[in-house]
Design a protein around this motif. Sequence first.
Motif, short mmCIF file in Angstrom:
data_model
loop_
_atom_site.label_atom_id
_atom_site.label_comp_id
_atom_site.label_asym_id
_atom_site.label_seq_id
_atom_site.Cartn_x
_atom_site.Cartn_y
_atom_site.Cartn_z
N PHE A 400 23.64 0.51 0.66
CA PHE A 400 22.54 1.20 -0.04
C PHE A 400 21.47 0.20 -0.48
O PHE A 400 20.27 0.48 -0.42
N GLN A 403 19.31 -0.55 2.52
CA GLN A 403 18.41 0.55 2.88
C GLN A 403 17.30 0.71 1.86
O GLN A 403 16.13 0.91 2.21
N ASN A 404 17.67 0.59 0.59
CA ASN A 404 16.67 0.82 -0.45
C ASN A 404 15.64 -0.31 -0.55
O ASN A 404 14.51 -0.10 -0.95
N LEU A 407 13.22 0.35 2.16
CA LEU A 407 12.44 1.50 1.72
C LEU A 407 11.34 1.07 0.75
O LEU A 407 10.20 1.52 0.83
N LEU A 413 8.11 2.44 -3.24
CA LEU A 413 8.86 3.29 -4.16
C LEU A 413 10.00 2.50 -4.75
O LEU A 413 10.85 1.98 -4.03
N PRO A 415 13.43 2.11 -6.31
CA PRO A 415 14.64 2.91 -6.49
C PRO A 415 14.95 3.02 -7.98
O PRO A 415 14.81 2.02 -8.69
N ASP A 416 15.32 4.20 -8.45
CA ASP A 416 15.59 4.39 -9.89
C ASP A 416 16.55 3.31 -10.37
O ASP A 416 17.59 3.10 -9.76
N PHE A 468 12.68 15.31 12.20
CA PHE A 468 11.85 15.06 11.01
C PHE A 468 10.37 15.32 11.31
O PHE A 468 9.68 15.98 10.53
N LEU A 487 13.48 6.05 8.21
CA LEU A 487 14.71 6.53 8.86
C LEU A 487 15.28 5.49 9.82
O LEU A 487 16.49 5.25 9.84
N GLU B 222 22.71 6.61 -9.73
CA GLU B 222 21.49 6.88 -8.99
C GLU B 222 21.15 5.76 -8.00
O GLU B 222 20.40 5.95 -7.07
N LEU B 223 21.69 4.56 -8.27
CA LEU B 223 21.43 3.46 -7.35
C LEU B 223 22.43 3.44 -6.21
O LEU B 223 22.31 2.67 -5.28
N PHE B 224 23.44 4.28 -6.33
CA PHE B 224 24.46 4.30 -5.29
C PHE B 224 24.13 5.42 -4.31
O PHE B 224 24.94 6.27 -3.99
N LYS B 225 22.89 5.43 -3.88
CA LYS B 225 22.46 6.39 -2.86
C LYS B 225 21.12 5.92 -2.30
O LYS B 225 20.45 5.06 -2.89
N TRP B 226 20.74 6.50 -1.21
CA TRP B 226 19.45 6.18 -0.61
C TRP B 226 18.35 6.84 -1.42
O TRP B 226 18.46 8.02 -1.77
N ALA B 227 17.28 6.09 -1.70
CA ALA B 227 16.22 6.64 -2.54
C ALA B 227 15.11 7.29 -1.71
O ALA B 227 14.09 7.71 -2.26
N GLY B 228 15.29 7.36 -0.39
CA GLY B 228 14.21 7.84 0.47
C GLY B 228 13.78 9.27 0.22
O GLY B 228 12.63 9.62 0.45
N ASN B 230 13.24 10.52 -2.48
CA ASN B 230 12.19 10.53 -3.51
C ASN B 230 10.81 10.51 -2.85
O ASN B 230 9.84 10.96 -3.42
N ALA B 231 10.74 9.92 -1.64
CA ALA B 231 9.46 9.87 -0.93
C ALA B 231 9.17 11.24 -0.32
O ALA B 231 8.06 11.72 -0.39
N SER B 232 10.18 11.82 0.28
CA SER B 232 9.98 13.14 0.87
C SER B 232 11.33 13.80 1.11
O SER B 232 12.21 13.22 1.75
N LEU B 235 12.99 14.18 4.57
CA LEU B 235 13.75 13.13 5.26
C LEU B 235 15.25 13.35 5.18
O LEU B 235 16.02 12.76 5.94
N TYR B 239 18.18 11.85 7.62
CA TYR B 239 18.94 10.73 7.05
C TYR B 239 20.43 11.03 7.11
O TYR B 239 21.24 10.19 7.49
N SER B 271 29.49 7.92 -2.26
CA SER B 271 28.38 8.28 -3.13
C SER B 271 28.50 9.73 -3.59
O SER B 271 28.33 10.03 -4.77
#
Lengths: 497, 451
Positions: A400, A403-404, A407, A413, A415-416, A468, A487, B222-228, B230-232, B235, B239, B271
């Motif tokens: 993760f 990937q983040n 991203l 963006l 990541p939180d 997509f 992606l 919340e950090l233990f996942k893809w944040a993409g 949040n963009a759209s 996706l 994904y 996750s």
Amino acid sequence: MKTPLDQLKPNEFDEQKAKHLLLRSGFGGTDRQIKAITNLGLEGAVDYIIDYDKLTDKEPIRGDEFDPDIMRPATRSERQSMRQARQSGDETLLEELRQERQRRQRADRKQIEEMERWWFKRIVETPKPFQEKMTLFWHGHFATGYRAIENSYHMFLQNNMFREHALGNFKEDLVRGIIHDPAMIKYLNNDQNRKSSPNENLARELMELFTLGEGEGYTEDDIKEGARALTGYNIEDDEFAFRANLHDTGTKTIFGRRGTYDGDDFVDLIFTRKPVSTYVIEKLYRFFVNDLPHGPTKSSKAFVNQLGNLFKRRDWELKPIMRALFMSEHFYAPENMNSIIKSPLQLIVQAVRTLNTPNRSKIIQTLVVASDLMGQRLFAPPSVKGWDSGRSWINTSTMFARQNTILYLLTGLRPDGYGWEADQSPFNAMSLVEDPEGEPRDIAKQLMSSVLAVDQPNKDRLSSLTDFLTTQNNQINNQTITGVLTLITAMPEYQLC
Amino acid sequence: MSDHHHDHDHHCESTGNGETYSRRLFMQQGMAFLSMATTVPMFMQQSAKGIMLPVGSLVTSQAGIPEDRVLVVIQLAGGNDGLNTIVPFESDAYFSSRPQIAIGKPGSTRQAGGAALELPNQESFGLHPNLTGLRELIDRGHASIIQGVGYPNPNRSHFTSTDIWHTGKTSAQGYGWLGRYFDNTCAGAPSHNQKGSIAIGNKAPLALYGKTQKAVNFETEELFKWAGTNASNALEDSYDEINRAESLDGVEKDSQLDFLVRTALDAQVSSDRIRAAVSKRPLVSYPNSKLAQQLQLIASMVRADLPTRVYYASLGGFDTHANQIGSHANLMRQLGDSLLAFQNDLAKQGNTGKVTTMVFSEFGRRVAQNGSSGTDHGTAAPMFVIGEHVSPGLIGEHPSLKKLDQGDLMFSTDFREVYTSVLSDWMGADAKDILGKSYRNADIFKKSLNT
């Protein structure tokens, strides 16, 4: 007859192979760079990469980038006043001295953080990526961690030594260099290696981790005797100092030979041992050719042996070795393409250098943090063994984080939860699209080939991308292409190079 | 400083195929599979799925020790002031060394640090006034305090001493002690998902870092996942297709790509499970503090029966060099109250017997206060072990305040004696194999634990 070091036929050096060469010798290239390298031909391309001395440095190292004196040893008069304070029980002065020491340590920790950013930036921006990649290789090979030595300037000196001799002579420049290196002497406690009380740490690692490999070609007695040879190899402020009074001048028996050896003789003796020709070559192989998740293979062994022979014949010069490696057919064999799991540095720097991601605010600091989250922090390898690399980079949390991070590079963006600054600088995704008027499927396909370094993109993956685009009414614009790129970079295969 | 030579090299099936949740299997067996995963020992699952392991690759745990015991480790980072945690209020040396920061005997009003809490059956020692939560756990018989824990030739650098505690080696080098535990026993296999250990924080601590075992860590779920997304949101489906595929056309089994595809799927499944676990409201209310938040996350994962055996949390701020009374008191409040809430939560869950919590700090602080009403880096300090099975009350000897080593306390219990007790009695492992040396067992558990 075919031999493992056979060269690739010049006419087989195409864009795909040029791309592979750029990825492995550095951090990849843009389409334009790949085309330029292809046009140089195999030999021209390899020369261009290896003879980096001919290129102009963006920022030559001056040596005065950092303050050498933060952790300088106490002067004579400082030592004297400390002694007096202790004797007279002057608590106020002792307290002042304690605080002064803490202040210096804090300043030094700040400086090592600056150094991390400095080197990271250098790797990102260098016109000589191969030099930085070799420097990184040596940092992992002769691994030294700041935490244990708490002297940032020594780390800087060591880093420059690796860079200067990145492609020099393994024996004379690097191995001999490391037993004279202040950071390593401190890290492996050779400053405590005295005739009266030998410390075996450096002697052991010199053979086990730096030259011969664990249990290969030496005995525990050789370690003990080698440690005696290394006694007195010490430091004075920022320099190597041989302290004759701490050195054991007696006769030692190393590898069955007897003599009044010192540390430099010990190095000479090590280079008479058989495993020395292949040990570091196999590590180079894992770093540049294939990280061998299931251990050495028949073809990797044959290649390493042959390259080892050449290494010995060329008196431990590294340039001919790396040239032969990059020129070899084996290096470009299908099983070696896309076979290495990217280190965090590789992942990040490659993305920045090849995707043309924008220069976001505080970007270098963010990337340093991101790399650390993925398990690689410059000047802080986990132990003297360096980073374990290969599959050990990957687990569910680093997946993760990887990937983040990409991203973030693409979209800005945050990541939180990460303390990174969200950033609106636009990413010009369309610059990666060759034919903006093309069919969505063709565009997706071209982006996959270009970002993943694969000839034939996988069909399922391709349909995930076109699915997509369908949700976006098949519009091709900066936003949708950015989406496609998020992606592609989230594909498990993006972790390979 | 290097001392990685003695790490044992057990080869666990750390990345074996048998451990991946394949998507199909996951869908077919659904929750049945997941709940089975929590109760059936690993090697049985593997054989159930027809995975043959190389002979001798699996060192099973000790017979008779349940596989579902959980260890929670809490690090008090910065060096906790042991003397103001367990207060030796009968010692004149204590008061004369700490004129501005001492804590008085129970009921006293004369000391700046307030009055200590009484400890049952103890006439010379009390607890920091804010450790009311811990005091309650002691009253329940669920807390033990090991006094004067340290190691020979103490190192006063935060970094090095932390590494010493994490590796269990005075060389401070090598893999972490819990990482080696997983490497050795294979109890935590496979290495790359949540079965082994989970650390709450942005980096996994060295303690959990093994040759094959790498801890999972996240600061918030919340950090233990893809944040993409949040963009759209558009996706998301693509994904998921990409990261939840159980295999990919033309990919050889156990090739690099196969490994990555499987880890990506593991990441998604882990996750999902972790975020589902922590989304539930806790059964008790927790105080609003950093440590409490971490323990709440951990409790929710224990409640969801995640197969994780070790959790790691940490609380910083213990490096109290100046004006320490207030800051240390806040930390003590946070610590005691968080521990109590956590134990209460476990009790409501019915999991008190399943979890043991160990609290340590990299060193204690000097006996004498410094010139700024704080304390500098010292040596030995107390540890806490919490749980239903611990031997309650004070264990070991409080270090003497008269016999000091250059102004520092001399340890009476080596921390590896505590590790030995945890490893052998709680985790059912061969402590000597993991620590590389035989240590006395600090006997922190009741004799009845494994009988």
